[in-house]
Design a protein around this motif. Sequence first.
Motif, PDB file in Angstrom:
ATOM      1  N   GLU A 138       1.044   7.351   1.310  1.00 17.33           N
ATOM      2  CA  GLU A 138       0.403   6.808   2.741  1.00 17.33           C
ATOM      3  C   GLU A 138      -0.383   7.627   3.701  1.00 17.33           C
ATOM      4  O   GLU A 138      -0.164   8.429   3.953  1.00 17.33           O
ATOM      5  CB  GLU A 138       1.660   6.251   3.312  1.00 17.33           C
ATOM      6  CG  GLU A 138       1.158   5.377   5.113  1.00 17.33           C
ATOM      7  CD  GLU A 138       2.229   5.320   5.423  1.00 17.33           C
ATOM      8  OE1 GLU A 138       3.561   4.775   5.026  1.00 17.33           O
ATOM      9  OE2 GLU A 138       2.137   4.967   6.448  1.00 17.33           O
ATOM     10  N   PRO A 139      -1.762   7.264   3.896  1.00 15.15           N
ATOM     11  CA  PRO A 139      -1.965   8.327   5.313  1.00 15.15           C
ATOM     12  C   PRO A 139      -1.807   8.219   6.090  1.00 15.15           C
ATOM     13  O   PRO A 139      -1.132   7.225   6.519  1.00 15.15           O
ATOM     14  CB  PRO A 139      -3.777   7.965   4.501  1.00 15.15           C
ATOM     15  CG  PRO A 139      -3.829   6.132   3.850  1.00 15.15           C
ATOM     16  CD  PRO A 139      -2.870   6.704   3.581  1.00 15.15           C
ATOM     17  N   ASP A 140      -2.364   8.826   7.204  1.00 15.42           N
ATOM     18  CA  ASP A 140      -1.782   9.145   8.532  1.00 15.42           C
ATOM     19  C   ASP A 140      -3.485   7.534   9.628  1.00 15.42           C
ATOM     20  O   ASP A 140      -4.275   8.597   9.149  1.00 15.42           O
ATOM     21  CB  ASP A 140      -1.658  10.467   9.498  1.00 15.42           C
ATOM     22  CG  ASP A 140      -1.104   9.743  10.831  1.00 15.42           C
ATOM     23  OD1 ASP A 140      -0.477   9.135  10.874  1.00 15.42           O
ATOM     24  OD2 ASP A 140      -0.692  11.051  11.504  1.00 15.42           O
ATOM     25  N   GLY A 141      -2.467   6.397   9.861  1.00 15.40           N
ATOM     26  CA  GLY A 141      -3.470   6.057  10.599  1.00 15.40           C
ATOM     27  C   GLY A 141      -3.521   4.494  10.603  1.00 15.40           C
ATOM     28  O   GLY A 141      -2.707   4.520   9.049  1.00 15.40           O
ATOM     29  N   PRO A 142      -3.854   3.954  10.879  1.00 16.70           N
ATOM     30  CA  PRO A 142      -3.642   2.402  10.848  1.00 16.70           C
ATOM     31  C   PRO A 142      -3.850   1.824   8.557  1.00 16.70           C
ATOM     32  O   PRO A 142      -3.949   2.304   8.352  1.00 16.70           O
ATOM     33  CB  PRO A 142      -4.695   1.651  11.459  1.00 16.70           C
ATOM     34  CG  PRO A 142      -5.387   2.608  12.504  1.00 16.70           C
ATOM     35  CD  PRO A 142      -4.933   4.147  11.500  1.00 16.70           C
ATOM     36  N   GLY A 143      -3.164   0.627   9.069  1.00 14.17           N
ATOM     37  CA  GLY A 143      -3.161   0.377   7.690  1.00 14.17           C
ATOM     38  C   GLY A 143      -4.112  -0.453   7.350  1.00 14.17           C
ATOM     39  O   GLY A 143      -5.035  -1.354   7.372  1.00 14.17           O
ATOM     40  N   PHE A 152       1.063  -1.204   0.146  1.00 11.07           N
ATOM     41  CA  PHE A 152       0.047   0.077  -0.179  1.00 11.07           C
ATOM     42  C   PHE A 152       0.972   1.402   0.353  1.00 11.07           C
ATOM     43  O   PHE A 152       2.188   1.142   0.649  1.00 11.07           O
ATOM     44  CB  PHE A 152      -0.987  -0.618   1.517  1.00 11.07           C
ATOM     45  CG  PHE A 152      -0.623  -0.326   2.578  1.00 11.07           C
ATOM     46  CD1 PHE A 152       0.237  -1.368   2.813  1.00 11.07           C
ATOM     47  CD2 PHE A 152      -0.315   0.801   3.478  1.00 11.07           C
ATOM     48  CE1 PHE A 152       0.638  -0.990   4.445  1.00 11.07           C
ATOM     49  CE2 PHE A 152       0.991   1.237   4.642  1.00 11.07           C
ATOM     50  CZ  PHE A 152       1.043  -0.126   4.914  1.00 11.07           C
TER      51      PHE A 152
END
Lengths: 198, 111
Positions: A186-191, A180
């Motif tokens: 990559e967004p900030d938060g759980p993958g 991903f």
Amino acid sequence: MLARAWQWLTTKCQTCSRIRLGLGVALVALLVAGTLMAGGAAGLAWTNTEGFCIGCHEMRDNVYAEFKDTIHDKNRSGVRAVCSDCHVPREPLPMLQRKVRATFELWGHLVGAIDTKEKFEKHRYELAKRVWTRMKLTDSHECRNCHHAAAMDPDKQSEKAKARHAKGRAEGKTCIDCHFGIAHKEPDGPGPQELKLQ
Amino acid sequence: MRSLRVLSAGAILVLGLAGTRALAQDVGAAEALMKKSGCLKCHSVSAKKEGPPFKETAAKYKGKPDAEAALVKHLTTNPKIKVDGKEELHDALKTKSEADVKNVVQYILTR
């Protein structure tokens, strides 16, 4: 044979006007249906082009700008993936379902849900999560449009890649669990590995 | 005297702008070097992968004076690490520039 039958219908069979009318209507209906189907298929194909996807500035200035120069855009072999390759199924029925769902996304465009950089960043995680969820539910179906597990030669992979792929398979992971943030930021938060699917 | 003040203010402004610009470029350079070195195959900024997320590393080293030195060593000397109980060598950054390595280290420590 057909020509003879038609001649008989038009000359000899004087009482067959209803049949002639019916045949004429059927022919016109067939032509209209054919035209609609061809037009629909062409329209669907058009909505799968890169040009269509970046027709709105929300996509062009955000996700597309990030995609530029990534491995899926520019690479040694010159084989590219465009938006639809990763985000739209290729099979007719799932493709239609995706298109229908995508029409609801037009509402977001109309009300300007992500029409500024700030608004886009605010929604980045939620948007990524939606894509990750779909990919996890379909076993990364769109990745497999091009990457076929059976055609992957472990001997041509690094030792680390070989070990990670074997582990991923054993644990029932799918492509997006690890791959991903490769075409977009990559967004900030759980993958994806931390997502709970319902 | 007044012109000296104006000059000083101007110099501070120019230096400040240059500093901001350099910082922005460093983030891009750090991300590019990490991509080139394959770091993102095992690490991400905040999500779970095989290796710890950068945010976790930043939290681990927060306030520690040897943080930079420890990470520079980790990213340049191929240390042995354990992944799922098995030992393997950690890849090094693909650069010979000390400044580039430190830039990546600072990127990680400031997540």
